[in-house]
Design an enzyme around this catalytic site. Sequence first.
Site, short mmCIF file in Angstrom:
data_model
loop_
_atom_site.label_atom_id
_atom_site.label_comp_id
_atom_site.label_asym_id
_atom_site.label_seq_id
_atom_site.Cartn_x
_atom_site.Cartn_y
_atom_site.Cartn_z
N CYS A 46 -5.90 6.25 -1.12
CA CYS A 46 -5.07 5.20 -0.87
C CYS A 46 -5.63 4.61 0.42
O CYS A 46 -5.71 3.12 0.39
CB CYS A 46 -3.48 5.66 -0.60
SG CYS A 46 -2.72 6.81 -1.84
N HIS A 97 -0.40 1.45 5.49
CA HIS A 97 -1.22 2.64 5.41
C HIS A 97 -2.71 2.05 5.83
O HIS A 97 -3.69 2.67 5.60
CB HIS A 97 -1.45 3.32 3.94
CG HIS A 97 -1.79 4.77 4.10
ND1 HIS A 97 -2.38 5.34 2.95
CD2 HIS A 97 -1.63 5.40 4.83
CE1 HIS A 97 -2.54 6.62 3.04
NE2 HIS A 97 -2.11 6.67 4.32
#
Length: 436
Positions: A46, A97
């Site tokens: 990710c 993130h």
Amino acid sequence: MADDLGWADIGVQNEQATKDITTPNIDKLFRSGLRFTNGYVANATCGPSRASLMTGRSSSRFGLEDNIESCVPTSEIMIPQIIRSAGYRSGVIGKWHLGHLPGQLPLEKGFDEFYGFLGGNHHYFSNAKPVLSGTEEVTFKGYLTDVLADKAVDFIERNHKVPFFLYAAFNAPHSPMMATQRYIERVVRHQPRFEPVYERIKQVKGRDALPHFSMSDFRSPDADPEVMRLVYCAMVAGLDNGVGKIMAAIEKAGVRENTLVVFLSDNGAALARPTDFGGVNLPLRSGKGTIFDGGVRVVFGASWPGVIPAGEDYDGIVNSTDLFTTTVELAGAKVPQDRAIDGVNLMPWLTGKKKGNPHDAFFFRRKDRDSWSLRSGDFKWVKDRKSSMTAAGQLYKVSEDVSESKDVSSEYPEKKEELIRLYETLTKDLPDPVRE
């Protein structure tokens, strides 16, 4: 951007597992543009994948090859920092993130607006972890996928009269595996084989309860794979509903024909033995976190009515870093010249002005997992020490063998040596990955 979406898990992919999925809005988006049959991300995890998209650079160039807390160095330049000078207003909705330290936050990286969360995952119904609006903690009510879609629509409604860049970073269908009864029943109506599966959920959870599954539930040998698949499909249905809302907002604002819309996943579906997380990458090999195509070859497409063709497949090799260069140049800004940029402006290829592959080659590195690979034309060289491979790795002709199942090293020894040398050349100056 979807999160951990499987290769087979939108309707237009037309794979066997696709029959479980109901994604009319995403399918409509793809049919209005081009589906990238050779669309890749730069990393199969990710954070590094998102970092590569935002910077136009393989995250290996700045030592980011896994999800770590320090994330993207503050010296890296992201899309909105560049296109702001061209008058663009930028927003990011959903999963960041890309760092939570000073200098790494969305509003410090050129975004004018942020609504979402900084970490890797978030509960879909609970405010146990912070959700931010700008820099302020807020609470949300409802199902997070729906909330994020509504926030994206709000951004479009308020900003469509100026040039805007919206990064709608959904966290679906990433774990924790949670879906509403509404979306579960949508999937059951679409695929009746799930009716007994739904009955099992109701027996355990109660007819009106929302099914919540933790990571430990998924890793249990006793986990019901059909229940997991149904909940996963329901999460994808929620994602699809969000895409439909965003596209309707663009249409209502009257800017559809002046807006490039791109859809992709940050990597392939997450697979956790003995029970998978519900996603399906088949016929691609393996999944999230690997350098096989199940990790880095993703659902990927673009739509721009009147500018790029509609309802066709584009077979050239495309990489997520291309979205950086394409966006910057479309906005009328300049790509940085003081660093290696891996992405190219796709528009000449997508409009037919240029032929062939946008990329002669693209490398993938997970040094922390002793894994390396390189895609070039019809071939892909892979060296993964956890798999049964020779010291020199294996060669696959992925144009004919999408499952990376037949080693053709003996048939094309010169090609294999060529790709090994090319990989060594392209990666010789890369730093070691950062570890925490």
